[in-house]
Design a protein around this motif. Sequence first.
Motif, PDB file in Angstrom:
ATOM      1  N   GLU A 296      -4.743  -3.732 -12.891  1.00 23.01           N
ATOM      2  CA  GLU A 296      -4.370  -4.293 -11.588  1.00 23.01           C
ATOM      3  C   GLU A 296      -2.862  -4.510 -11.518  1.00 23.01           C
ATOM      4  O   GLU A 296      -2.227  -4.225 -10.497  1.00 23.01           O
ATOM      5  CB  GLU A 296      -5.096  -5.618 -11.344  1.00 23.01           C
ATOM      6  N   LEU A 297      -2.278  -5.018 -12.597  1.00 27.93           N
ATOM      7  CA  LEU A 297      -0.837  -5.249 -12.642  1.00 27.93           C
ATOM      8  C   LEU A 297      -0.077  -3.924 -12.551  1.00 27.93           C
ATOM      9  O   LEU A 297       0.923  -3.824 -11.832  1.00 27.93           O
ATOM     10  CB  LEU A 297      -0.453  -6.010 -13.911  1.00 27.93           C
ATOM     11  N   ALA A 298      -0.567  -2.906 -13.247  1.00 26.56           N
ATOM     12  CA  ALA A 298       0.084  -1.590 -13.183  1.00 26.56           C
ATOM     13  C   ALA A 298       0.023  -1.030 -11.760  1.00 26.56           C
ATOM     14  O   ALA A 298       1.012  -0.479 -11.260  1.00 26.56           O
ATOM     15  CB  ALA A 298      -0.569  -0.624 -14.167  1.00 26.56           C
ATOM     16  N   ALA A 299      -1.119  -1.180 -11.101  1.00 25.92           N
ATOM     17  CA  ALA A 299      -1.250  -0.704  -9.715  1.00 25.92           C
ATOM     18  C   ALA A 299      -0.309  -1.482  -8.804  1.00 25.92           C
ATOM     19  O   ALA A 299       0.338  -0.903  -7.916  1.00 25.92           O
ATOM     20  CB  ALA A 299      -2.696  -0.852  -9.240  1.00 25.92           C
ATOM     21  N   GLU A 300      -0.219  -2.784  -9.011  1.00 28.17           N
ATOM     22  CA  GLU A 300       0.695  -3.609  -8.214  1.00 28.17           C
ATOM     23  C   GLU A 300       2.140  -3.176  -8.450  1.00 28.17           C
ATOM     24  O   GLU A 300       2.932  -3.086  -7.506  1.00 28.17           O
ATOM     25  CB  GLU A 300       0.497  -5.086  -8.582  1.00 28.17           C
ATOM     26  N   ASN A 301       2.480  -2.908  -9.700  1.00 31.82           N
ATOM     27  CA  ASN A 301       3.841  -2.445 -10.020  1.00 31.82           C
ATOM     28  C   ASN A 301       4.160  -1.130  -9.310  1.00 31.82           C
ATOM     29  O   ASN A 301       5.264  -0.957  -8.784  1.00 31.82           O
ATOM     30  CB  ASN A 301       4.011  -2.277 -11.533  1.00 31.82           C
ATOM     31  N   ARG A 302       3.196  -0.201  -9.305  1.00 33.66           N
ATOM     32  CA  ARG A 302       3.408   1.085  -8.620  1.00 33.66           C
ATOM     33  C   ARG A 302       3.597   0.874  -7.121  1.00 33.66           C
ATOM     34  O   ARG A 302       4.453   1.512  -6.493  1.00 33.66           O
ATOM     35  CB  ARG A 302       2.244   2.042  -8.906  1.00 33.66           C
ATOM     36  N   ARG A 303       2.781  -0.018  -6.529  1.00 32.84           N
ATOM     37  CA  ARG A 303       2.889  -0.303  -5.091  1.00 32.84           C
ATOM     38  C   ARG A 303       4.260  -0.911  -4.778  1.00 32.84           C
ATOM     39  O   ARG A 303       4.944  -0.480  -3.842  1.00 32.84           O
ATOM     40  CB  ARG A 303       1.783  -1.275  -4.651  1.00 32.84           C
ATOM     41  N   ILE A 304       4.683  -1.873  -5.572  1.00 32.79           N
ATOM     42  CA  ILE A 304       5.990  -2.516  -5.353  1.00 32.79           C
ATOM     43  C   ILE A 304       7.113  -1.500  -5.531  1.00 32.79           C
ATOM     44  O   ILE A 304       8.061  -1.468  -4.733  1.00 32.79           O
ATOM     45  CB  ILE A 304       6.172  -3.717  -6.306  1.00 32.79           C
ATOM     46  N   GLU A 305       7.000  -0.660  -6.549  1.00 32.73           N
ATOM     47  CA  GLU A 305       8.027   0.351  -6.786  1.00 32.73           C
ATOM     48  C   GLU A 305       8.145   1.297  -5.587  1.00 32.73           C
ATOM     49  O   GLU A 305       9.259   1.619  -5.145  1.00 32.73           O
ATOM     50  CB  GLU A 305       7.701   1.142  -8.050  1.00 32.73           C
ATOM     51  N   THR A 306       7.012   1.711  -5.045  1.00 33.67           N
ATOM     52  CA  THR A 306       7.012   2.597  -3.870  1.00 33.67           C
ATOM     53  C   THR A 306       7.695   1.915  -2.685  1.00 33.67           C
ATOM     54  O   THR A 306       8.511   2.531  -1.980  1.00 33.67           O
ATOM     55  CB  THR A 306       5.559   2.993  -3.500  1.00 33.67           C
ATOM     56  N   GLU A 307       7.365   0.633  -2.471  1.00 34.12           N
ATOM     57  CA  GLU A 307       7.981  -0.122  -1.369  1.00 34.12           C
ATOM     58  C   GLU A 307       9.485  -0.263  -1.578  1.00 34.12           C
ATOM     59  O   GLU A 307      10.267  -0.090  -0.632  1.00 34.12           O
ATOM     60  CB  GLU A 307       7.345  -1.514  -1.272  1.00 34.12           C
ATOM     61  N   LEU A 308       9.896  -0.547  -2.801  1.00 34.30           N
ATOM     62  CA  LEU A 308      11.325  -0.723  -3.076  1.00 34.30           C
ATOM     63  C   LEU A 308      12.095   0.590  -2.925  1.00 34.30           C
ATOM     64  O   LEU A 308      13.224   0.599  -2.428  1.00 34.30           O
ATOM     65  CB  LEU A 308      11.534  -1.319  -4.462  1.00 34.30           C
ATOM     66  N   ILE A 309      11.475   1.676  -3.325  1.00 36.02           N
ATOM     67  CA  ILE A 309      12.133   2.982  -3.157  1.00 36.02           C
ATOM     68  C   ILE A 309      12.336   3.279  -1.675  1.00 36.02           C
ATOM     69  O   ILE A 309      13.416   3.732  -1.258  1.00 36.02           O
ATOM     70  CB  ILE A 309      11.324   4.102  -3.849  1.00 36.02           C
ATOM     71  N   ALA A 310      11.320   2.984  -0.876  1.00 35.76           N
ATOM     72  CA  ALA A 310      11.432   3.203   0.578  1.00 35.76           C
ATOM     73  C   ALA A 310      12.512   2.305   1.170  1.00 35.76           C
ATOM     74  O   ALA A 310      13.315   2.751   2.022  1.00 35.76           O
ATOM     75  CB  ALA A 310      10.085   2.944   1.252  1.00 35.76           C
ATOM     76  N   GLN A 311      12.570   1.062   0.736  1.00 36.97           N
ATOM     77  CA  GLN A 311      13.594   0.131   1.237  1.00 36.97           C
ATOM     78  C   GLN A 311      14.989   0.589   0.822  1.00 36.97           C
ATOM     79  O   GLN A 311      15.937   0.513   1.616  1.00 36.97           O
ATOM     80  CB  GLN A 311      13.336  -1.284   0.714  1.00 36.97           C
ATOM     81  N   GLU A 312      15.113   1.088  -0.393  1.00 31.31           N
ATOM     82  CA  GLU A 312      16.412   1.556  -0.869  1.00 31.31           C
ATOM     83  C   GLU A 312      16.869   2.779  -0.064  1.00 31.31           C
ATOM     84  O   GLU A 312      18.039   2.883   0.322  1.00 31.31           O
ATOM     85  CB  GLU A 312      16.331   1.900  -2.361  1.00 31.31           C
ATOM     86  N   ARG A 313      15.945   3.687   0.214  1.00 30.11           N
ATOM     87  CA  ARG A 313      16.282   4.872   1.024  1.00 30.11           C
ATOM     88  C   ARG A 313      16.714   4.465   2.426  1.00 30.11           C
ATOM     89  O   ARG A 313      17.692   4.998   2.974  1.00 30.11           O
ATOM     90  CB  ARG A 313      15.086   5.818   1.102  1.00 30.11           C
ATOM     91  N   ALA A 314      15.980   3.525   3.010  1.00 31.53           N
ATOM     92  CA  ALA A 314      16.323   3.054   4.363  1.00 31.53           C
ATOM     93  C   ALA A 314      17.704   2.422   4.361  1.00 31.53           C
ATOM     94  O   ALA A 314      18.512   2.652   5.280  1.00 31.53           O
ATOM     95  CB  ALA A 314      15.278   2.063   4.861  1.00 31.53           C
ATOM     96  N   LEU A 315      17.989   1.632   3.347  1.00 34.99           N
ATOM     97  CA  LEU A 315      19.301   0.982   3.247  1.00 34.99           C
ATOM     98  C   LEU A 315      20.398   2.031   3.061  1.00 34.99           C
ATOM     99  O   LEU A 315      21.452   1.960   3.709  1.00 34.99           O
ATOM    100  CB  LEU A 315      19.300  -0.011   2.078  1.00 34.99           C
ATOM    101  N   THR A 316      20.141   3.011   2.218  1.00 37.46           N
ATOM    102  CA  THR A 316      21.122   4.082   1.991  1.00 37.46           C
ATOM    103  C   THR A 316      21.374   4.863   3.282  1.00 37.46           C
ATOM    104  O   THR A 316      22.520   5.219   3.593  1.00 37.46           O
ATOM    105  CB  THR A 316      20.624   5.030   0.873  1.00 37.46           C
ATOM    106  N   ASP A 317      20.296   5.108   4.043  1.00 42.30           N
ATOM    107  CA  ASP A 317      20.438   5.837   5.306  1.00 42.30           C
ATOM    108  C   ASP A 317      21.282   5.058   6.317  1.00 42.30           C
ATOM    109  O   ASP A 317      21.931   5.657   7.178  1.00 42.30           O
ATOM    110  CB  ASP A 317      19.063   6.145   5.920  1.00 42.30           C
TER     111      ASP A 317
END
Length: 177
Positions: A49-70
Motif C-alpha cells: 500500500e505504501l509503495a502504491a501511495e509513493n507511486r501515486r504521489i510521485e506521478t502527481e509531483l511529476i505532473a506538478q513539476e511539469r506544469a510549473l516548468t511550463d
Amino acid sequence: MALGLALSLPAAGQTPDPSPVVVVDQDRLFDDSLFGKRILVEIDRRSEELAAENRRIETELIAQERALTDQRDALPPEVFRERAEAFDSRVTTHREEQDAKARALGRRRDEARQEFYGQITGVLTEIIAERGARVLLDRRAVLAATEAVDITDTAIERIDAAIGDGSGDPSADTPPD
C-alpha cells in the motif's frame, strides 16, 4: 560458510537423550509461527500500500513539476521562485512523511517480534525443562549440533497451540495458503 552436523533422531515416541544445551532458529520460530505469518502478511500488505501511495504521489509531483516548468516563461521571476520553493517544500514534506511511514513499518515488525518473544517464554521454558537442558541458544550462534538438540519445530507447534496467530480470533489460527 555455515557448518552443520545432523545425526539420526530418536525413534518415534522416544525421548531424546538429555542435553545441557538446546538450540532454536529464532528467525524460523517467528517467521513460521502463525503469529509471525500474520504479522508478515500485514507488513507486506502495508508495504505494498505504501509503495502504491509513493507511486501515486510521485506521478502527481511529476505532473506538478511539469506544469510549473511550463509556466516559467509566463511568470515573473519572483512569482516563479515562490512557486518553485513551495513545490520543493511539498516534495520534502511528502518525502519525510513517506519515510516516516516506512520507518513505522519497520518498528511494527520489531515490536511484533518483541511481543512474540515475550509471549513464548513459558513455552520455551517448558520444552527446555522437558529436554533436561539448562541452556537455549540461537542456532546461528552454534557452529555444529545434532538435529536432536534443535527444538524449533517442536517450539513452533506448541507456540501455535498456545497463542495461535496472536489476534485473539481463533478462526484466524490456520496457516495462510
